[in-house]
Design a protein around this motif. Sequence first.
Motif, mmCIF file in Angstrom:
data_model
loop_
_atom_site.group_PDB
_atom_site.id
_atom_site.type_symbol
_atom_site.label_atom_id
_atom_site.label_comp_id
_atom_site.label_asym_id
_atom_site.label_seq_id
_atom_site.Cartn_x
_atom_site.Cartn_y
_atom_site.Cartn_z
ATOM 1 N N ARG A 194 4.174 2.720 10.805
ATOM 2 C CA ARG A 194 3.311 3.474 9.904
ATOM 3 C C ARG A 194 3.852 3.625 8.482
ATOM 4 O O ARG A 194 3.093 3.919 7.583
ATOM 5 N N ALA A 195 5.132 3.438 8.279
ATOM 6 C CA ALA A 195 5.717 3.623 6.948
ATOM 7 C C ALA A 195 6.295 2.305 6.440
ATOM 8 O O ALA A 195 6.603 1.409 7.215
ATOM 9 N N ARG A 196 6.446 2.225 5.126
ATOM 10 C CA ARG A 196 7.051 1.046 4.510
ATOM 11 C C ARG A 196 8.535 1.256 4.251
ATOM 12 O O ARG A 196 9.269 0.297 3.991
ATOM 13 N N GLY A 197 8.982 2.496 4.291
ATOM 14 C CA GLY A 197 10.389 2.788 4.059
ATOM 15 C C GLY A 197 10.698 4.234 4.389
ATOM 16 O O GLY A 197 9.786 5.049 4.560
ATOM 17 N N PRO A 202 1.297 2.608 -0.269
ATOM 18 C CA PRO A 202 2.357 2.496 0.737
ATOM 19 C C PRO A 202 2.914 3.878 1.076
ATOM 20 O O PRO A 202 3.082 4.724 0.198
ATOM 21 N N LEU A 203 3.212 4.088 2.368
ATOM 22 C CA LEU A 203 3.746 5.355 2.836
ATOM 23 C C LEU A 203 5.270 5.286 2.918
ATOM 24 O O LEU A 203 5.826 4.357 3.511
ATOM 25 N N ILE A 204 5.906 6.278 2.332
ATOM 26 C CA ILE A 204 7.350 6.443 2.424
ATOM 27 C C ILE A 204 7.615 7.760 3.146
ATOM 28 O O ILE A 204 7.126 8.818 2.724
ATOM 29 N N ALA A 205 8.345 7.700 4.241
ATOM 30 C CA ALA A 205 8.731 8.919 4.958
ATOM 31 C C ALA A 205 9.931 9.530 4.252
ATOM 32 O O ALA A 205 10.896 8.832 3.928
#
Length: 151
Positions: free
Chosen positions: A69-72, A4-7
């Motif tokens: 694009r991000a999960r959080g 998962p991607l986190i910004a």
Amino acid sequence: MVRPLIAVLNGPNLNMLGLRQPDVYGRTTLDDVEQICIQAAERLDVAIDFRQTNGEGELVSWVQECRNRARGIVINPAAYGHTSIALLDALLAVDLPVIEVHISNIHRREDFRHHTYCSRAAAGVICGLGVRGYALALQAMTDMILDEDDR
């Protein structure tokens, strides 16, 4: 499996960490903060997209890009937290979990720093724990993502 991607988004003047008011913010640089976040992300098995800008519009655009694009989002809005309704609106519009981070304890500082618009969009706010707050925010965000995945 895709991590998962986190910004991890940073607002104005954070590029001056280590130089600007070291009595308030310490001597750790933004590059050091990025390394802390990279290490935390590896330990947590998540991916991060770490960015900093001095421009309000650019920060708003980055938040909007996170929608698909991000999960959080972990965000240190810096001074924009105290002034930017546009940033609040963007955070609310993306419909993602948000954790707000401030290196200093904003409640022990000038009155105008006690309120942040961004906190209205945040699941949680971490302030006053120095740059450690970023790793704590990544841990909390990862937990929130895992909880959502378990539903």
